[in-house]
Design an enzyme around this catalytic site. Structure first.
Site, PDB file in Angstrom:
ATOM      1  N   GLY A  74      -4.942 -12.707  -1.851  1.00  0.00           N
ATOM      2  CA  GLY A  74      -6.656 -13.563  -2.065  1.00  0.00           C
ATOM      3  C   GLY A  74      -7.034 -13.192  -1.404  1.00  0.00           C
ATOM      4  O   GLY A  74      -8.391 -12.516  -1.505  1.00  0.00           O
ATOM      5  N   SER A  75      -6.385 -12.286  -0.178  1.00  0.00           N
ATOM      6  CA  SER A  75      -8.006 -11.586   1.432  1.00  0.00           C
ATOM      7  C   SER A  75      -8.507 -10.176   0.748  1.00  0.00           C
ATOM      8  O   SER A  75      -9.158  -9.864   1.229  1.00  0.00           O
ATOM      9  CB  SER A  75      -7.386 -12.049   2.038  1.00  0.00           C
ATOM     10  OG  SER A  75      -7.281 -13.040   2.752  1.00  0.00           O
TER      11      SER A  75
ATOM     12  N   SER B 113      -8.302 -11.585   6.558  1.00  0.00           N
ATOM     13  CA  SER B 113      -7.560 -12.165   6.816  1.00  0.00           C
ATOM     14  C   SER B 113      -7.239 -13.467   6.316  1.00  0.00           C
ATOM     15  O   SER B 113      -8.331 -14.433   7.627  1.00  0.00           O
ATOM     16  CB  SER B 113      -6.125 -12.147   7.899  1.00  0.00           C
ATOM     17  OG  SER B 113      -5.107 -13.219   7.620  1.00  0.00           O
TER      18      SER B 113
ATOM     19  N   SER C  20      -6.807 -17.221   6.569  1.00  0.00           N
ATOM     20  CA  SER C  20      -5.819 -18.017   7.519  1.00  0.00           C
ATOM     21  C   SER C  20      -5.908 -17.257   8.771  1.00  0.00           C
ATOM     22  O   SER C  20      -6.202 -17.690  10.094  1.00  0.00           O
ATOM     23  CB  SER C  20      -4.208 -18.056   7.308  1.00  0.00           C
ATOM     24  OG  SER C  20      -3.200 -16.533   7.194  1.00  0.00           O
TER      25      SER C  20
ATOM     26  N   THR D 235      -1.949 -13.527   8.918  1.00  0.00           N
ATOM     27  CA  THR D 235      -1.540 -13.412   7.867  1.00  0.00           C
ATOM     28  C   THR D 235      -0.323 -12.327   7.835  1.00  0.00           C
ATOM     29  O   THR D 235      -0.661 -10.891   9.463  1.00  0.00           O
ATOM     30  CB  THR D 235      -1.996 -12.398   6.166  1.00  0.00           C
ATOM     31  OG1 THR D 235      -2.895 -13.071   5.649  1.00  0.00           O
ATOM     32  CG2 THR D 235      -1.083 -11.405   5.469  1.00  0.00           C
TER      33      THR D 235
ATOM     34  N   ARG E 153      -7.555 -18.037  -3.156  1.00  0.00           N
ATOM     35  CA  ARG E 153      -7.738 -17.510  -4.199  1.00  0.00           C
ATOM     36  C   ARG E 153      -9.035 -17.990  -4.017  1.00  0.00           C
ATOM     37  O   ARG E 153     -10.371 -17.684  -5.720  1.00  0.00           O
ATOM     38  CB  ARG E 153      -6.518 -17.529  -5.658  1.00  0.00           C
ATOM     39  CG  ARG E 153      -6.523 -19.540  -5.108  1.00  0.00           C
ATOM     40  CD  ARG E 153      -4.814 -19.473  -6.529  1.00  0.00           C
ATOM     41  NE  ARG E 153      -4.621 -20.889  -6.750  1.00  0.00           N
ATOM     42  CZ  ARG E 153      -4.143 -21.615  -6.340  1.00  0.00           C
ATOM     43  NH1 ARG E 153      -4.287 -21.004  -5.036  1.00  0.00           N
ATOM     44  NH2 ARG E 153      -3.547 -22.797  -6.781  1.00  0.00           N
TER      45      ARG E 153
ATOM     46  N   GLU F  23      -1.519 -18.826 -10.394  1.00  0.00           N
ATOM     47  CA  GLU F  23      -1.457 -19.203  -9.585  1.00  0.00           C
ATOM     48  C   GLU F  23      -2.134 -20.991 -10.031  1.00  0.00           C
ATOM     49  O   GLU F  23      -1.665 -21.814  -9.915  1.00  0.00           O
ATOM     50  CB  GLU F  23      -2.232 -18.973  -8.922  1.00  0.00           C
ATOM     51  CG  GLU F  23      -1.094 -17.951  -7.886  1.00  0.00           C
ATOM     52  CD  GLU F  23      -1.876 -17.654  -6.299  1.00  0.00           C
ATOM     53  OE1 GLU F  23      -1.786 -18.174  -5.586  1.00  0.00           O
ATOM     54  OE2 GLU F  23      -2.767 -16.827  -5.642  1.00  0.00           O
TER      55      GLU F  23
ATOM     56  N   HIS G  24      -1.261   5.418 -22.778  1.00  0.00           N
ATOM     57  CA  HIS G  24      -0.255   6.772 -22.648  1.00  0.00           C
ATOM     58  C   HIS G  24       2.024   6.113 -21.987  1.00  0.00           C
ATOM     59  O   HIS G  24       1.591   6.483 -21.657  1.00  0.00           O
ATOM     60  CB  HIS G  24      -0.549   7.263 -21.288  1.00  0.00           C
ATOM     61  CG  HIS G  24      -1.842   7.773 -21.873  1.00  0.00           C
ATOM     62  ND1 HIS G  24      -1.724   9.704 -21.961  1.00  0.00           N
ATOM     63  CD2 HIS G  24      -2.906   7.849 -21.445  1.00  0.00           C
ATOM     64  CE1 HIS G  24      -3.640   9.612 -22.879  1.00  0.00           C
ATOM     65  NE2 HIS G  24      -4.260   8.865 -21.465  1.00  0.00           N
TER      66      HIS G  24
ATOM     67  N   LYS H  44       7.616 -18.498   1.708  1.00  0.00           N
ATOM     68  CA  LYS H  44       6.145 -18.316   2.693  1.00  0.00           C
ATOM     69  C   LYS H  44       7.941 -19.297   4.203  1.00  0.00           C
ATOM     70  O   LYS H  44       7.825 -18.223   5.058  1.00  0.00           O
ATOM     71  CB  LYS H  44       5.050 -18.596   2.833  1.00  0.00           C
ATOM     72  CG  LYS H  44       3.960 -17.840   2.374  1.00  0.00           C
ATOM     73  CD  LYS H  44       2.452 -18.339   2.541  1.00  0.00           C
ATOM     74  CE  LYS H  44       1.773 -17.208   1.782  1.00  0.00           C
ATOM     75  NZ  LYS H  44       0.195 -17.754   1.952  1.00  0.00           N
TER      76      LYS H  44
END
Length: 351
Positions: free
Chosen positions: A56-57, A98, A100, A103, A150, A236, A252, A346
């Site tokens: 999301g960042s 970031s 948070s 990251t 997000r 999400e 294509h 995570k």
């Protein structure tokens, strides 16, 4: 079900609908926060820009790269990695984003950018990235914490827009940000849970997607990043499989997949995100492709944006996609905010 506010409230334990509703407020707050920092940054002979971040960042960087594609005279790339491109040097402006501030990929990329002598600014809520920036005397745009990344798009997008404006990179609609933000405020009322499904395009779209697999198509450098955002929000928020691609590339290769099993194809709901800025050749390509697909899949839905500028078109598409994904979560009997699979990944990566 989508008009039952009690059901929505019971499922929406994390308050995602409220966060989507506050998107325009976040955008305005981000502008005000960024102004103080960007006015003090000295840009020295910038030859290229690298926006480094994850998830999301990073989507804010992708959107600005798309918005600046026709205007910027210098290369702009978005980096999703632990390392920086080899060309990065003292004439590169690096934006490390970031939410948070912790990251691991972004922290590693920041360290390499610093070692290469790049000019740097950071966007974060705090964490290790803010600590590094403070120690290195790097400008930091510090945004409010406590949101899922997000749902913090306003805080990752608008600071980068402000940095680009300070660099002299023109983006259609960014000079007067009050106008696109006013459009978002109107749209959030049109799409809110209080607006009945019969008058609510976001609820109607979620209904179309329920029980189907959304395939979202954008157009290169016009709506391709928005299509990626829609796909991620369906994954999400709605806990729903979804996929995206962009014209003209999909014609294509991917289009040949529609000669496949008819039973599978009837599970696909095609969403084409349109733009008033499409060339005549692109319009013709989309029309022909849509005519072919209509005979193969459940439905082809073309969605045009609201607003006048490129920025307004982009933000209006985003607002509709965010709301539709949240309503699809309700139809799927899911909490739109919960991301247990990602949290477990995570945790195991941390181990």
């Amino acid at each position: 079900m989508l008009d039952d506010l009690k059901i929505i409230g019971e499922l929406d334990k994390g308050g995602m609908f409220d966060l989507i509703y506050k998107f325009p407020d976040h955008c305005l707050e981000a502008v005000n926060i960024a102004k103080d920092v960007t006015s003090k940054i000295q840009f020295e002979n910038i030859l290229n820009v690298v926006i480094t971040g994850m998830g999301g960042s990073a989507i804010g960087g992708d959107l600005v790269r798309m918005l600046a594609f026709k205007k910027s005279s210098i290369p702009i790339i978005v980096n999703r990695d632990y390392t920086m491109p080899s060309f990065v040097g003292n004439k590169t402006f690096v934006i490390a984003s970031s939410y948070s501030g912790n990251t691991e990929e972004t922290l590693a990329a920041y360290d390499e950018a610093k070692a290469k002598g790049a000019q740097i600014a950071v966007i974060t809520t705090g964490g290790k990235l803010k600590e590094k920036a403070d120690a290195d005397n790097i400008p930091a745009i510090v945004v409010p914490a406590g949101l899922p990344p997000r749902a913090a798009l306003g805080f990752s997008l608008f600071p980068i827009l402000m940095l680009f404006q300070a660099m002299g990179i023109e983006i259609d609609g960014a000079a007067n940000v009050e106008k696109p933000i006013s459009l978002l405020k109107k749209m959030r009322d049109d799409y809110s849970p209080k607006t009945p499904e019969k008058n609510n395009p976001a609820k109607q779209l979620a209904r179309k997607l329920f029980g189907k697999i959304p395939v979202i198509y954008g157009t290169a450098n016009l709506t391709d990043v928005v299509a990626a955002r829609w796909k991620g929000q369906m994954n999400e928020n709605a806990k729903h499989p979804a996929f995206f691609n962009a014209f003209p590339e999909l014609d294509h290769n991917e289009i040949m997949g529609y000669e496949g099993d008819m039973d599978l194809l009837k599970m696909l709901e095609i969403i084409i995100l349109r733009s008033p800025n499409e060339s005549e050749r692109m319009k013709k390509r989309i029309r022909i492709t849509a005519d072919i697909l209509k005979e193969k899949v459940a439905e082809v839905v073309e969605i045009w944006p609201q607003g006048d500028s490129f920025l307004e078109h982009t933000l209006s598409h985003i607002m509709l996609g965010d709301y539709a994904s949240a309503y699809l979560a309700i139809l799927n009997n899911k909490d739109p905010k919960e991301i247990d699979f990602i949290d477990k990944l995570k945790e195991q990566m941390g181990d």
